[in-house]
Design a protein around this motif. Structure first.
Motif, PDB file in Angstrom:
ATOM      1  N   ASN A 195       0.862  -1.177   0.000  1.00 36.76           N
ATOM      2  CA  ASN A 195       0.000   0.000   0.000  1.00 36.76           C
ATOM      3  C   ASN A 195       0.901   1.229   0.000  1.00 36.76           C
ATOM      4  OD1 ASN A 195      -2.198  -1.768   0.331  1.00 36.76           O
ATOM      5  ND2 ASN A 195      -2.070  -1.645   2.548  1.00 36.76           N
ATOM      6  N   GLU A 219      -4.440   1.489  -2.141  1.00 31.34           N
ATOM      7  CA  GLU A 219      -4.388   0.180  -1.496  1.00 31.34           C
ATOM      8  C   GLU A 219      -4.078  -0.903  -2.508  1.00 31.34           C
ATOM      9  OE1 GLU A 219      -6.726  -1.443   1.651  1.00 31.34           O
ATOM     10  OE2 GLU A 219      -7.863   0.418   1.824  1.00 31.34           O
ATOM     11  N   CYS A 228      -7.700   4.005   5.023  1.00 35.05           N
ATOM     12  CA  CYS A 228      -6.961   2.749   5.159  1.00 35.05           C
ATOM     13  C   CYS A 228      -6.396   2.720   6.561  1.00 35.05           C
ATOM     14  CB  CYS A 228      -5.852   2.648   4.119  1.00 35.05           C
ATOM     15  SG  CYS A 228      -4.762   1.210   4.333  1.00 35.05           S
TER      16      CYS A 228
END
Length: 290
Positions: A195, A219, A228
């Motif tokens: 990520n 992501e 996230c």
């Protein structure tokens, strides 16, 4: 037909499927169809709720913590399997409580098995806090090229149970100019991918002993998301690392979907990171798997 519930944590959204006895075999193709925002339900991933005794990976969770009855089988939107999800595990815990499958007594924790190990969830003022466990610097400082920025930027590899690369930007204008319609290029590229977070400091960086930053994220296996959880943890850890020894251990990270809290604290196996924020369930229904 399979029953599902839709939930989210600061806009990071998930399809939750209860499969306590591990009877459902979800393929990567089925997950991708479910998560498709035009032809499916639409989500950043799927959370399969399964007992740790009913999934192979659950054996390691039970060996670590015999009370970890439930295992979060998390799949990215493209169907790939991921180790952990900080927003997802709060939504997972909220589902367990709302459905009566688990409880969290006052002052107690709910252990949940994941492929990154057992994670403990508690109630917090904003919803839930999850102990993401120990973290580490990982992957060195790869160069990151992304559409919208004219030159490559160095990133910092951070592992919080899953891999991240955090990139510091100079201004809000640079953050807005980043185009995340495709994955940033990393050099060298991590074997399992990563990520990628792009971050700018608040003005000022520290207010009342709390650090403030803004972040956007791509992501792995999903694309740009509104939030996230593990990326928020990696972002706060990276900025604290860059800021030096006097930087605080408490942070607020603003993402497009809202603001979440982060704190770093000592534990027997090293420094842990705790993520706190809301979790909501928004609707439920039945879907035919094809």
């Amino acid at each position: 037909m399979v029953a599902f519930t839709k939930g989210h944590g600061t806009g990071n959204d998930f399809i939750i499927i209860a499969d306590p006895d591990g009877e459902l075999e979800l393929t990567a193709e089925q997950v991708a169809v479910l998560c498709d925002r035009h032809f499916g339900i639409g989500a950043d991933g799927v959370l399969r709720v399964v007992r740790s005794t009913a999934i192979v990976e659950g054996a390691a969770a039970l060996a670590e913590e015999p009370e970890a009855e439930w295992f979060m089988d998390y799949r990215n939107a493209d169907g790939s399997i991921a180790e952990m999800c900080g927003n997802g595990i709060r939504v997972f815990a909220h589902y367990l409580l709302r459905s009566g499958m688990a409880t969290i007594d006052h002052g107690a924790t709910l252990p949940i098995g994941t492929r990154a190990g057992v994670r403990d969830v508690t109630r917090s003022a904003t919803g839930y806090q999850v102990d993401l466990g120990p973290w580490k610097l990982a992957g060195g400082e790869p160069l990151v090229r992304v559409d919208g920025l004219p030159v490559t930027r160095p990133g910092l590899g951070i592992d919080v149970g899953n891999p991240h690369v955090v990139v510091a930007l100079a201004s809000e204008a640079e953050l807005a100019s980043v185009e995340l319609h495709r994955a940033p290029d990393l050099d060298p590229a991590p074997a399992q991918g990563a990520n990628v977070e792009f971050v700018v400091p608040g003005e000022p960086l520290v207010r009342d002993g709390i650090g403030h930053v803004r972040m956007r994220v791509f992501e792995r296996g999903v694309g740009e998301t509104l939030s996230c959880g593990t990326g928020i943890a990696a972002t706060a850890l990276a900025v604290r690392y860059w800021a030096g020894a006097q930087a605080p251990d408490n942070w607020q990270v603003e993402v497009p979907g809202g603001t979440l809290g982060m704190r770093m604290f000592p534990a027997e196996d090293g420094e842990h990171v705790g993520l706190s924020g809301p979790a909501q369930l928004v609707f439920q229904g039945d879907v035919e798997l094809v």
